[in-house]
Design a protein around this motif. Sequence first.
Motif, PDB file in Angstrom:
ATOM      1  N   ALA A   1       4.288  -3.413   9.273  1.00 42.92           N
ATOM      2  CA  ALA A   1       4.631  -4.314   9.673  1.00 42.92           C
ATOM      3  C   ALA A   1       2.604  -4.046  10.723  1.00 42.92           C
ATOM      4  O   ALA A   1       2.032  -5.351  10.313  1.00 42.92           O
ATOM      5  N   ASN A   2       2.466  -2.914  10.910  1.00 44.66           N
ATOM      6  CA  ASN A   2       0.894  -3.028  11.225  1.00 44.66           C
ATOM      7  C   ASN A   2      -0.009  -3.177   9.686  1.00 44.66           C
ATOM      8  O   ASN A   2      -1.265  -4.043   9.649  1.00 44.66           O
ATOM      9  N   LEU A   3       0.377  -2.752   9.014  1.00 43.07           N
ATOM     10  CA  LEU A   3      -0.430  -2.596   7.591  1.00 43.07           C
ATOM     11  C   LEU A   3      -0.472  -4.103   7.358  1.00 43.07           C
ATOM     12  O   LEU A   3      -1.463  -5.062   5.991  1.00 43.07           O
ATOM     13  N   TYR A   4       0.854  -5.004   7.329  1.00 40.30           N
ATOM     14  CA  TYR A   4       1.119  -6.192   6.592  1.00 40.30           C
ATOM     15  C   TYR A   4       0.349  -6.939   7.255  1.00 40.30           C
ATOM     16  O   TYR A   4      -0.729  -8.336   7.031  1.00 40.30           O
ATOM     17  N   GLU A   5       0.150  -7.047   8.656  1.00 43.22           N
ATOM     18  CA  GLU A   5      -0.867  -7.739   9.154  1.00 43.22           C
ATOM     19  C   GLU A   5      -2.123  -7.617   9.227  1.00 43.22           C
ATOM     20  O   GLU A   5      -2.861  -8.904   9.731  1.00 43.22           O
ATOM     21  N   GLY A   6      -2.379  -6.329   9.300  1.00 46.88           N
ATOM     22  CA  GLY A   6      -4.402  -5.779   8.793  1.00 46.88           C
ATOM     23  C   GLY A   6      -4.329  -7.064   7.525  1.00 46.88           C
ATOM     24  O   GLY A   6      -5.574  -7.589   7.158  1.00 46.88           O
ATOM     25  N   ILE A   7      -3.584  -6.401   6.318  1.00 44.42           N
ATOM     26  CA  ILE A   7      -3.769  -7.549   5.090  1.00 44.42           C
ATOM     27  C   ILE A   7      -4.138  -9.388   5.750  1.00 44.42           C
ATOM     28  O   ILE A   7      -4.741  -9.922   4.834  1.00 44.42           O
TER      29      ILE A   7
ATOM     30  N   ASN B   1      -5.711 -10.177  -5.390  1.00 44.02           N
ATOM     31  CA  ASN B   1      -5.399  -8.960  -4.634  1.00 44.02           C
ATOM     32  C   ASN B   1      -4.861  -8.547  -3.180  1.00 44.02           C
ATOM     33  O   ASN B   1      -4.277  -8.941  -2.652  1.00 44.02           O
ATOM     34  N   LEU B   2      -5.299  -9.826  -2.893  1.00 43.99           N
ATOM     35  CA  LEU B   2      -4.571  -9.613  -1.407  1.00 43.99           C
ATOM     36  C   LEU B   2      -3.263 -10.271  -0.909  1.00 43.99           C
ATOM     37  O   LEU B   2      -2.370  -9.686  -0.301  1.00 43.99           O
ATOM     38  N   SER B   3      -3.210 -11.432  -1.549  1.00 42.70           N
ATOM     39  CA  SER B   3      -1.832 -12.268  -1.867  1.00 42.70           C
ATOM     40  C   SER B   3      -0.897 -11.883  -2.538  1.00 42.70           C
ATOM     41  O   SER B   3       0.160 -11.484  -2.053  1.00 42.70           O
ATOM     42  N   ARG B   4      -1.418 -10.732  -3.429  1.00 44.45           N
ATOM     43  CA  ARG B   4      -0.702  -9.557  -3.955  1.00 44.45           C
ATOM     44  C   ARG B   4       0.100  -9.259  -3.269  1.00 44.45           C
ATOM     45  O   ARG B   4       1.319  -8.868  -3.005  1.00 44.45           O
ATOM     46  N   ALA B   5      -0.899  -8.556  -2.294  1.00 43.59           N
ATOM     47  CA  ALA B   5      -0.537  -7.287  -1.424  1.00 43.59           C
ATOM     48  C   ALA B   5       1.154  -7.912  -0.447  1.00 43.59           C
ATOM     49  O   ALA B   5       1.271  -7.291  -0.152  1.00 43.59           O
ATOM     50  N   LEU B   6       0.441  -9.382   0.676  1.00 43.74           N
ATOM     51  CA  LEU B   6       1.437  -9.725   0.764  1.00 43.74           C
ATOM     52  C   LEU B   6       2.231  -9.958   0.737  1.00 43.74           C
ATOM     53  O   LEU B   6       3.776  -9.684   1.488  1.00 43.74           O
TER      54      LEU B   6
END
Length: 257
Positions: A178-184, A155-160
């Motif tokens: 951008a911050n969300l992508y960095e946190g994930i 799921n984390l890989s799909r979100a990225l």
Amino acid sequence: MALRPNNLRFARLFAEELTTTTARCRSSNLVSTQSARSFAPVASYNFNALHPRKFSTKSDANADPAAPSDAESLTTPEETNEAAPPTDDSAAAPSSPEANKLAELENQIKDLKDNLLRSLAEQENTRRIAKRDVEQARSFAISSFAKSLLDTSDNLSRALDAVPEELRHDHVNHPVLANLYEGISMTDDGLTKAFAKNGLVKFGQRGEKFDPNKHEALFEYPDPNGEAGCIGQVMKVGFMLNNRVVRPAEVGVVKAA
């Protein structure tokens, strides 16, 4: 061969002297009974029965062929002893109880030794199998726990992958995304490091050679830029726990055009 008168006289004197010497030895216990018996045939021989033969130059052709010759009639004590068949006392004697008991004890020792070696071998096999089971239990004790976290990693890989590449690091126009992508991304990296620390690693990337033991081919497609028999697309990465496949990678394989 007949004895001459001088030889006959000497033989009689020798027999008398031998008889006297044997009697003295027996009385003084200088010789054993067995040694005395060896002289008995010679001492008891009747030399008086020997008659001197007059030698002549005439041929013995007229002699009676039925009459035995002097050489044939004379039998020496050595020939008498040789004619008697030897007796084997050891062969006639039955086996003693001590010998039977000794053979029985040797068989028991052999059986006990064989049982001991078998027991030691069985103990060594049990020890080796137990050691292997302990190592496997230690290495794959977290298998079920790791499998339960694989979906979270997916799921984390799909979100990225859902975030466009041009917006992943755009902190000016799209700072929240951008911050969300960095946190994930940081969460996914931390989970991957935790997996690797416990022996769980990812595999399955584009360009790898297809291995049926590690990969699960979902489809094949022609690709002029790819090599036939290699992985062209990765639908779901695979995981290995201590060099054992926990989940195969689901991939698309390039086929020859």
